[in-house]
Design a protein around this motif. Sequence first.
Motif, short mmCIF file in Angstrom:
data_model
loop_
_atom_site.label_atom_id
_atom_site.label_comp_id
_atom_site.label_asym_id
_atom_site.label_seq_id
_atom_site.Cartn_x
_atom_site.Cartn_y
_atom_site.Cartn_z
N PHE A 1 -7.94 12.81 -40.92
CA PHE A 1 -7.37 11.18 -41.60
C PHE A 1 -5.96 11.48 -42.69
N ILE A 2 -4.78 10.54 -41.86
CA ILE A 2 -3.75 10.88 -42.83
C ILE A 2 -3.30 9.90 -43.29
N ASP A 3 -3.71 10.16 -45.27
CA ASP A 3 -2.81 9.24 -46.57
C ASP A 3 -1.62 9.21 -46.33
N PHE A 4 0.07 9.15 -45.28
CA PHE A 4 1.47 8.90 -46.07
C PHE A 4 1.41 8.36 -47.01
N SER A 5 0.77 7.09 -47.59
CA SER A 5 1.65 6.94 -49.04
C SER A 5 1.23 8.18 -50.15
N ARG A 6 -0.11 8.68 -50.13
CA ARG A 6 -0.06 9.66 -50.96
C ARG A 6 0.56 11.92 -50.33
N LEU B 1 -6.47 3.15 -39.66
CA LEU B 1 -7.30 3.11 -40.61
C LEU B 1 -7.28 1.48 -41.55
N GLN B 2 -8.00 0.36 -41.89
CA GLN B 2 -7.59 -0.65 -43.13
C GLN B 2 -7.62 0.23 -44.46
N ASP B 3 -7.35 0.96 -44.78
CA ASP B 3 -6.51 0.99 -46.22
C ASP B 3 -5.58 1.93 -46.51
N GLY B 4 -4.40 0.78 -46.64
CA GLY B 4 -3.07 1.58 -46.78
C GLY B 4 -2.71 1.85 -45.37
N ASP B 5 -1.71 2.66 -46.07
CA ASP B 5 -0.74 3.16 -44.50
C ASP B 5 -1.70 4.77 -44.58
N LYS B 6 -2.76 4.71 -43.43
CA LYS B 6 -3.52 5.83 -43.04
C LYS B 6 -3.55 5.23 -41.33
N ILE B 7 -4.65 7.34 -40.53
CA ILE B 7 -4.11 6.25 -39.50
C ILE B 7 -5.07 8.04 -39.36
N ALA B 8 -6.04 7.78 -38.08
CA ALA B 8 -7.30 9.23 -37.86
C ALA B 8 -6.65 9.93 -37.26
N VAL B 9 -6.66 10.64 -37.02
CA VAL B 9 -6.85 11.46 -35.13
C VAL B 9 -7.88 11.93 -35.11
N ALA B 10 -7.91 12.20 -33.49
CA ALA B 10 -9.25 13.07 -33.47
C ALA B 10 -8.42 13.39 -32.06
N VAL B 11 -9.82 15.45 -32.15
CA VAL B 11 -9.82 14.93 -30.24
C VAL B 11 -11.31 15.73 -30.13
N GLY B 12 -11.71 15.88 -28.76
CA GLY B 12 -12.78 16.33 -28.61
C GLY B 12 -12.90 17.03 -27.51
N ASP B 13 -14.06 17.62 -27.17
CA ASP B 13 -14.61 18.31 -25.81
C ASP B 13 -16.48 18.37 -25.74
N VAL B 14 -16.81 17.31 -24.84
CA VAL B 14 -17.84 17.65 -23.46
C VAL B 14 -17.71 19.08 -23.13
N VAL B 15 -19.43 19.41 -23.33
CA VAL B 15 -19.41 20.99 -22.61
C VAL B 15 -19.58 20.62 -21.16
N GLY B 16 -20.33 19.19 -20.38
CA GLY B 16 -19.93 18.98 -18.96
C GLY B 16 -19.14 18.97 -18.43
N HIS B 17 -18.84 18.48 -17.86
CA HIS B 17 -17.44 18.40 -16.32
C HIS B 17 -18.43 17.37 -15.45
N GLY B 18 -17.32 16.67 -14.81
CA GLY B 18 -17.01 15.62 -13.68
C GLY B 18 -17.66 14.50 -14.34
N LEU B 19 -18.19 13.50 -13.19
CA LEU B 19 -17.83 12.27 -13.76
C LEU B 19 -19.10 11.91 -14.87
#
Length: 404
Positions: A281-286, A214-232
């Motif tokens: 959103f992980i703020d390592f500074s705080r 992320l652009q504001d300080g020592d921060k990163i965003a970590v995400a996971v997701g899952d689409v219901v369908g399958h294949g291509l």
Amino acid sequence: MVIDYASVFQALPGAVALLTPELVFADANLAWLRQAGRSRDQVVGRYLFDAFPGSPRDPAASEVRHLEASLREVLANRKIDMDLQRYDVESAQRPGHWEERYWSVVNAPVFAPDGQIALVIHRVEEVTELLRATSRPDGSLQLEAELFSRMRQLHEINERLRRAHAREREVALALQRAMLPVPPSIGHHRFAVRYRPAVGSLNVCGDWYDLVQLQDGDKIAVAVGDVVGHGLEAAGIMGQLRSALSATSLVATGPAQALEVLGRYAHCVTGAESTTAVTSFIDFSRHLITYSSAGHPPPVLLRADGTVELLDQATDPPLDAVFESSPRPEATTAFTDGDTLLLYTDGLIERRHQDIDTGLSQLTDALIRHKELTTPEALADAVMNDLIPAEGVTDDTALVVVSL
């Protein structure tokens, strides 16, 4: 009356063998041995495909692959699988002579008290004899011969479908790998990512992970997701949603707003409805984690002291699951140096015939058991090894481990 189940097993008129989860013969009844033309000593304790190797006339050994696929599907899906299969057998009287055989196969799991698969019932009925009925002068058994012809056609159709599914699976996985590369380093922060495709099915390529600086300080965003369908189709939708969430996270005020915007975008993407996602959103500074979930299993925080906390205080429905969009909830928790954050998809914890709370408990137990591991890579491997059985599972799995 005490029932002698061993005698009942041997007296069954149907041909039944018992296999371990490693596909080793544990036992076989008399009908099965007669049909196979083998003695008990020739099969019990042996790996199935050592006792009955594939015909050398089939360079691709497709008959071995198809029977093994059926058995692996039982182990992965934990349910009965039935099929008509060709499996040529070497004659016990004429070594080196292979006879074309067709079998009606039923494979079924037997569960131990702890819920794990202890054995696989392998019931077979040979149907090759039906083919010979067509040559009888009196025309007897013509109906059975016609039935066999239909079964043989079904077998050929199944073969074509298997090949088509295998091709689609390979293409979908290649696309998945292209869209889910290992992220580059993010500053000095340590992390590990894992992706394990589903086995024995096309239920792959709907899961994703992402890490964004992320652009504001020592921060990163970590995400996971899952689409219901399958294949291509699922792989394509996954790529769109992953890219959209990455871009949104860079300008959003927090994870809740990022998921809210992603939900609006998902409304315009056919097949994206009911997708689940969670972002932190992980703020390592705080030393703060702010998170929001759209119907997804909760992130897990492994504390440096070995305790575990489920981050489940900001859960909302999946993307595009409600008619009217509204602000999503978010929650914040503090962390200390040495803590570890895990985000994952449901393939890690959900199993057929098992409550999700059991899967979450198994995950937390694994984390406590491996709390002394000092790197995200080692912890990710340990968790995957503990929770994903050797035969695989029927849903793909994504996992992100971040050292805090």
